[in-house]
Each structure stands twice: as C-alpha cells, then as structure tokens.
Design a protein around this motif. Structure first.
Motif, PDB file in Angstrom:
ATOM      1  N   MET A   1     -57.017 -41.309  43.026  1.00 39.49           N
ATOM      2  CA  MET A   1     -57.486 -41.702  41.723  1.00 39.49           C
ATOM      3  C   MET A   1     -56.616 -42.812  41.137  1.00 39.49           C
ATOM      4  SD  MET A   1     -58.116 -39.368  38.451  1.00 39.49           S
ATOM      5  CE  MET A   1     -58.712 -40.051  36.958  1.00 39.49           C
ATOM      6  N   ILE A   2     -55.307 -42.705  41.294  1.00 33.45           N
ATOM      7  CA  ILE A   2     -54.398 -43.727  40.772  1.00 33.45           C
ATOM      8  C   ILE A   2     -54.674 -45.070  41.432  1.00 33.45           C
ATOM      9  CG2 ILE A   2     -51.984 -44.453  40.612  1.00 33.45           C
ATOM     10  CD1 ILE A   2     -51.294 -41.459  40.375  1.00 33.45           C
ATOM     11  N   GLU A   3     -54.874 -45.045  42.731  1.00 32.65           N
ATOM     12  CA  GLU A   3     -55.158 -46.286  43.452  1.00 32.65           C
ATOM     13  C   GLU A   3     -56.461 -46.913  42.959  1.00 32.65           C
ATOM     14  OE1 GLU A   3     -54.768 -47.781  48.041  1.00 32.65           O
ATOM     15  OE2 GLU A   3     -55.057 -45.664  47.649  1.00 32.65           O
ATOM     16  N   ARG A   4     -57.459 -46.102  42.722  1.00 33.88           N
ATOM     17  CA  ARG A   4     -58.747 -46.601  42.238  1.00 33.88           C
ATOM     18  C   ARG A   4     -58.619 -47.205  40.836  1.00 33.88           C
ATOM     19  NH1 ARG A   4     -62.566 -42.167  41.820  1.00 33.88           N
ATOM     20  NH2 ARG A   4     -62.494 -42.404  39.597  1.00 33.88           N
ATOM     21  N   LEU A   5     -57.874 -46.558  39.956  1.00 33.55           N
ATOM     22  CA  LEU A   5     -57.651 -47.100  38.611  1.00 33.55           C
ATOM     23  C   LEU A   5     -56.973 -48.460  38.677  1.00 33.55           C
ATOM     24  CD1 LEU A   5     -56.455 -43.999  36.577  1.00 33.55           C
ATOM     25  CD2 LEU A   5     -58.561 -45.293  36.248  1.00 33.55           C
ATOM     26  N   ARG A   6     -55.976 -48.557  39.516  1.00 33.72           N
ATOM     27  CA  ARG A   6     -55.233 -49.813  39.656  1.00 33.72           C
ATOM     28  C   ARG A   6     -56.156 -50.930  40.137  1.00 33.72           C
ATOM     29  NH1 ARG A   6     -52.332 -52.516  43.819  1.00 33.72           N
ATOM     30  NH2 ARG A   6     -53.226 -51.007  45.222  1.00 33.72           N
ATOM     31  N   GLU A   7     -57.005 -50.642  41.099  1.00 38.91           N
ATOM     32  CA  GLU A   7     -57.881 -51.651  41.689  1.00 38.91           C
ATOM     33  C   GLU A   7     -59.082 -51.995  40.813  1.00 38.91           C
ATOM     34  OE1 GLU A   7     -58.886 -50.141  45.520  1.00 38.91           O
ATOM     35  OE2 GLU A   7     -56.851 -50.410  46.287  1.00 38.91           O
ATOM     36  N   GLU A   8     -59.737 -50.999  40.263  1.00 42.74           N
ATOM     37  CA  GLU A   8     -60.984 -51.231  39.541  1.00 42.74           C
ATOM     38  C   GLU A   8     -60.786 -51.675  38.102  1.00 42.74           C
ATOM     39  OE1 GLU A   8     -63.432 -47.752  39.927  1.00 42.74           O
ATOM     40  OE2 GLU A   8     -63.472 -47.886  42.118  1.00 42.74           O
ATOM     41  N   ILE A   9     -59.763 -51.156  37.443  1.00 40.44           N
ATOM     42  CA  ILE A   9     -59.585 -51.423  36.024  1.00 40.44           C
ATOM     43  C   ILE A   9     -58.375 -52.324  35.756  1.00 40.44           C
ATOM     44  CG2 ILE A   9     -59.282 -50.344  33.764  1.00 40.44           C
ATOM     45  CD1 ILE A   9     -60.518 -47.830  34.901  1.00 40.44           C
ATOM     46  N   ALA A  10     -57.544 -52.521  36.758  1.00 49.19           N
ATOM     47  CA  ALA A  10     -56.299 -53.283  36.607  1.00 49.19           C
ATOM     48  C   ALA A  10     -55.419 -52.654  35.526  1.00 49.19           C
ATOM     49  CB  ALA A  10     -56.577 -54.748  36.321  1.00 49.19           C
ATOM     50  N   LEU A  11     -55.386 -51.345  35.522  1.00 46.22           N
ATOM     51  CA  LEU A  11     -54.610 -50.585  34.553  1.00 46.22           C
ATOM     52  C   LEU A  11     -53.162 -50.493  35.005  1.00 46.22           C
ATOM     53  CD1 LEU A  11     -54.823 -48.694  32.030  1.00 46.22           C
ATOM     54  CD2 LEU A  11     -55.099 -46.822  33.655  1.00 46.22           C
ATOM     55  N   PRO A  12     -52.210 -50.923  34.166  1.00 47.07           N
ATOM     56  CA  PRO A  12     -50.798 -50.765  34.546  1.00 47.07           C
ATOM     57  C   PRO A  12     -50.455 -49.280  34.667  1.00 47.07           C
ATOM     58  CG  PRO A  12     -51.019 -52.253  32.682  1.00 47.07           C
ATOM     59  CD  PRO A  12     -52.352 -51.611  32.892  1.00 47.07           C
ATOM     60  N   VAL A  13     -49.678 -48.934  35.695  1.00 49.20           N
ATOM     61  CA  VAL A  13     -49.340 -47.542  35.961  1.00 49.20           C
ATOM     62  C   VAL A  13     -47.845 -47.438  36.237  1.00 49.20           C
ATOM     63  CG1 VAL A  13     -49.700 -45.619  37.555  1.00 49.20           C
ATOM     64  CG2 VAL A  13     -51.612 -47.094  36.950  1.00 49.20           C
ATOM     65  N   LEU A  14     -47.203 -46.469  35.630  1.00 46.94           N
ATOM     66  CA  LEU A  14     -45.829 -46.116  35.972  1.00 46.94           C
ATOM     67  C   LEU A  14     -45.933 -44.924  36.914  1.00 46.94           C
ATOM     68  CD1 LEU A  14     -42.776 -46.297  35.631  1.00 46.94           C
ATOM     69  CD2 LEU A  14     -43.009 -44.768  33.667  1.00 46.94           C
ATOM     70  N   TYR A  15     -45.527 -45.137  38.156  1.00 44.67           N
ATOM     71  CA  TYR A  15     -45.681 -44.116  39.193  1.00 44.67           C
ATOM     72  C   TYR A  15     -44.305 -43.727  39.697  1.00 44.67           C
ATOM     73  CZ  TYR A  15     -47.633 -41.779  43.278  1.00 44.67           C
ATOM     74  OH  TYR A  15     -47.989 -40.842  44.215  1.00 44.67           O
TER      75      TYR A  15
ATOM     76  N   SER B   1     -42.201 -41.363  42.389  1.00 48.95           N
ATOM     77  CA  SER B   1     -42.404 -40.597  43.609  1.00 48.95           C
ATOM     78  C   SER B   1     -41.191 -40.699  44.513  1.00 48.95           C
ATOM     79  CB  SER B   1     -43.633 -41.128  44.349  1.00 48.95           C
ATOM     80  OG  SER B   1     -43.825 -40.430  45.556  1.00 48.95           O
ATOM     81  N   HIS B   2     -41.020 -39.692  45.345  1.00 48.60           N
ATOM     82  CA  HIS B   2     -40.014 -39.712  46.408  1.00 48.60           C
ATOM     83  C   HIS B   2     -40.646 -40.111  47.732  1.00 48.60           C
ATOM     84  CE1 HIS B   2     -36.647 -37.775  44.242  1.00 48.60           C
ATOM     85  NE2 HIS B   2     -37.642 -37.318  43.495  1.00 48.60           N
ATOM     86  N   ALA B   3     -41.968 -40.249  47.755  1.00 47.77           N
ATOM     87  CA  ALA B   3     -42.704 -40.557  48.987  1.00 47.77           C
ATOM     88  C   ALA B   3     -42.889 -42.069  49.113  1.00 47.77           C
ATOM     89  CB  ALA B   3     -44.050 -39.850  48.989  1.00 47.77           C
ATOM     90  N   ILE B   4     -42.054 -42.706  49.927  1.00 45.73           N
ATOM     91  CA  ILE B   4     -42.073 -44.159  50.040  1.00 45.73           C
ATOM     92  C   ILE B   4     -43.416 -44.682  50.536  1.00 45.73           C
ATOM     93  CG2 ILE B   4     -41.073 -44.294  52.352  1.00 45.73           C
ATOM     94  CD1 ILE B   4     -40.296 -46.631  49.415  1.00 45.73           C
ATOM     95  N   ASP B   5     -44.117 -43.937  51.390  1.00 46.07           N
ATOM     96  CA  ASP B   5     -45.423 -44.396  51.877  1.00 46.07           C
ATOM     97  C   ASP B   5     -46.438 -44.511  50.737  1.00 46.07           C
ATOM     98  OD1 ASP B   5     -45.186 -41.555  51.840  1.00 46.07           O
ATOM     99  OD2 ASP B   5     -47.000 -41.378  53.052  1.00 46.07           O
ATOM    100  N   GLU B   6     -46.376 -43.594  49.775  1.00 45.38           N
ATOM    101  CA  GLU B   6     -47.241 -43.680  48.595  1.00 45.38           C
ATOM    102  C   GLU B   6     -46.867 -44.879  47.738  1.00 45.38           C
ATOM    103  OE1 GLU B   6     -46.945 -40.112  46.347  1.00 45.38           O
ATOM    104  OE2 GLU B   6     -47.879 -38.886  47.893  1.00 45.38           O
ATOM    105  N   VAL B   7     -45.592 -45.044  47.522  1.00 42.51           N
ATOM    106  CA  VAL B   7     -45.100 -46.136  46.684  1.00 42.51           C
ATOM    107  C   VAL B   7     -45.529 -47.485  47.254  1.00 42.51           C
ATOM    108  CG1 VAL B   7     -43.015 -47.306  45.852  1.00 42.51           C
ATOM    109  CG2 VAL B   7     -43.159 -44.813  45.781  1.00 42.51           C
TER     110      VAL B   7
END
Length: 59
Positions: free
Chosen positions: A1-15, A17-23
């Motif tokens: 969902m976060i990825e979709r928001l970033r791509e579709e709406i260009a919504l800035p996100v503070l994410y 995580s400890h998971a570097i692959d996600e980051v």
C-alpha cells in the motif's frame, strides 16, 4: 500500500524500517541511524554506493 501511495499520488512518506530490502524499494532519500545518532543521510544511490556503509546495508 505504501508503495502504491508513493507511485500513484506522489505522497511524501516517512518510512522507518530495519529491512534494507524494503527501504531500497520504497525510498529516494535515506537517513541511516545507529543508537539514535545520524550516521549518514542523502540520496539512496549515493548511500548505497558508499563502501563505508556495507556493514549497515547488508553488503
């Protein structure tokens, strides 16, 4: 969902995580923290190319 928001709406996100692959998949810029202190910050490509960060980013 976060990825979709970033791509579709260009919504800035503070994410956070400890998971570097996600980051790597989700961010353009990154702040690398250790013990509450900033180690490095900047564009993802610049940080991923920094050989000194290998131990923190799984290289």
């Amino acid at each position: 969902m976060i990825e979709r928001l970033r791509e579709e709406i260009a919504l800035p996100v503070l994410y956070i995580s400890h998971a570097i692959d996600e980051v790597v998949r989700l961010v353009d810029h990154m702040v690398l923290l250790e013990g509450g202190k900033v180690l490095r910050y900047g564009a993802l490509g610049m940080l991923m190319a920094d050989p000194e960060l290998g131990q923190w980013i799984g290289r």
